[in-house]
Design a protein around this motif. Sequence first.
Motif, PDB file in Angstrom:
ATOM      1  N   UNK A  27       0.822  -1.204   0.000  1.00 12.25           N
ATOM      2  CA  UNK A  27       0.000   0.000   0.000  1.00 12.25           C
ATOM      3  C   UNK A  27       0.861   1.261   0.000  1.00 12.25           C
ATOM      4  N   UNK A  28       2.017   1.163   0.649  1.00 13.02           N
ATOM      5  CA  UNK A  28       2.952   2.300   0.664  1.00 13.02           C
ATOM      6  C   UNK A  28       3.334   2.635  -0.775  1.00 13.02           C
ATOM      7  N   UNK A  29       3.763   1.605  -1.521  1.00 16.94           N
ATOM      8  CA  UNK A  29       4.149   1.822  -2.923  1.00 16.94           C
ATOM      9  C   UNK A  29       2.973   2.320  -3.754  1.00 16.94           C
ATOM     10  N   UNK A  30       1.825   1.669  -3.580  1.00 18.82           N
ATOM     11  CA  UNK A  30       0.673   2.023  -4.425  1.00 18.82           C
ATOM     12  C   UNK A  30       0.256   3.481  -4.230  1.00 18.82           C
ATOM     13  N   UNK A  31       0.223   3.917  -2.962  1.00 15.60           N
ATOM     14  CA  UNK A  31      -0.165   5.307  -2.700  1.00 15.60           C
ATOM     15  C   UNK A  31       0.859   6.295  -3.248  1.00 15.60           C
ATOM     16  N   UNK A  34       0.418   6.476  -6.989  1.00 14.63           N
ATOM     17  CA  UNK A  34      -0.785   7.227  -7.376  1.00 14.63           C
ATOM     18  C   UNK A  34      -0.593   8.728  -7.145  1.00 14.63           C
ATOM     19  N   UNK A  35       0.058   9.092  -6.050  1.00 14.78           N
ATOM     20  CA  UNK A  35       0.320  10.520  -5.804  1.00 14.78           C
ATOM     21  C   UNK A  35       1.192  11.081  -6.924  1.00 14.78           C
ATOM     22  N   UNK A  36       2.210  10.312  -7.320  1.00 17.54           N
ATOM     23  CA  UNK A  36       3.120  10.787  -8.372  1.00 17.54           C
ATOM     24  C   UNK A  36       2.352  11.040  -9.667  1.00 17.54           C
ATOM     25  N   UNK A  37       1.393  10.152  -9.983  1.00 12.51           N
ATOM     26  CA  UNK A  37       0.581  10.346 -11.187  1.00 12.51           C
ATOM     27  C   UNK A  37      -0.262  11.605 -11.094  1.00 12.51           C
ATOM     28  N   UNK A  38      -0.870  11.817  -9.931  1.00 14.48           N
ATOM     29  CA  UNK A  38      -1.688  13.025  -9.740  1.00 14.48           C
ATOM     30  C   UNK A  38      -0.820  14.283  -9.806  1.00 14.48           C
ATOM     31  N   UNK A  39       0.385  14.197  -9.254  1.00 14.52           N
ATOM     32  CA  UNK A  39       1.289  15.351  -9.311  1.00 14.52           C
ATOM     33  C   UNK A  39       1.679  15.655 -10.758  1.00 14.52           C
ATOM     34  N   UNK A  40       1.931  14.601 -11.536  1.00 10.48           N
ATOM     35  CA  UNK A  40       2.304  14.809 -12.943  1.00 10.48           C
ATOM     36  C   UNK A  40       1.177  15.506 -13.689  1.00 10.48           C
ATOM     37  N   UNK A  41      -0.058  15.111 -13.381  1.00 14.27           N
ATOM     38  CA  UNK A  41      -1.222  15.740 -14.017  1.00 14.27           C
ATOM     39  C   UNK A  41      -1.258  17.237 -13.688  1.00 14.27           C
TER      40      UNK A  41
END
Length: 207
Positions: A27-31, A34-41
């Motif tokens: 879950x640590x990795x998954x979160x 996902x944060x990195x993807x949202x930041x890229x957006x």
Amino acid sequence: MAVTILDNSLIKHKLTNVRRKDTKTKDFYQNISEIAGLMAYEISKDFPLQDIEIETPITTTIQQELASEIVIVPVLRAGLGMVDGIRAMIPTAKVGFVGLYRDEETLEPHEYYAKFPSNIEESIVLLVDPMLATGGSASAAISMLKSNGCKNIKYVGLVGAPEGVSRLREDHPDVDIYLAALDEKLNEDGYIVPGLGDCGDRLFGTK
Ligand code: PRP
Ligand code: URA
């Protein structure tokens, strides 16, 4: 140089999951991913565009595409946790690598690896590392990128300490900083408070 703390509820929610000490590797990795993807957006909102003529099934039209290639450069190891999430948003991005570790006593960064795609000089480079603590690793990584000709570098991190932000502003005033959160301080061991602990160890289960 701009310092942007991304103001996004989903990012804040996921970062809370990352900070919890009971959150396990998966879950640590998954979160983080996902944060990195949202930041890229969020960060890509202002990437420069260029006009291009294309044909749709109906007609010829002038549309827009990204004007520069994007290169993601994770700082090993913890930066690797942010790569897949950004690639999910920007699948055409190339990936380079910087290997740095922080001496546990002196907190000084030591370089052990570097590999960059060709033409990185002309690209928008996203230097990714979840933790901006003293700023020594990020500053050294940016110097490595600059000595390889990079001119457009953006630092993308999860959690920063004020000390790290000040160091980057001083050493590399031309580099924009994007963080999911700006925390309170560093403790006497150089860890960010409240932070999330040792990011590399929690990502890869090494402790
Ligand atoms: C962590 C982190 C950063 C660095 C930040 O890496 O991922 O690279 O510390 O600290 P600084 O701002 O004080 O330089 P670490 O050196 O623990 O290596 P690892 O990712 O291989 O565990
Ligand atoms: N590196 C980490 O992994 N965590 C910190 O809090 C500081 C540096």
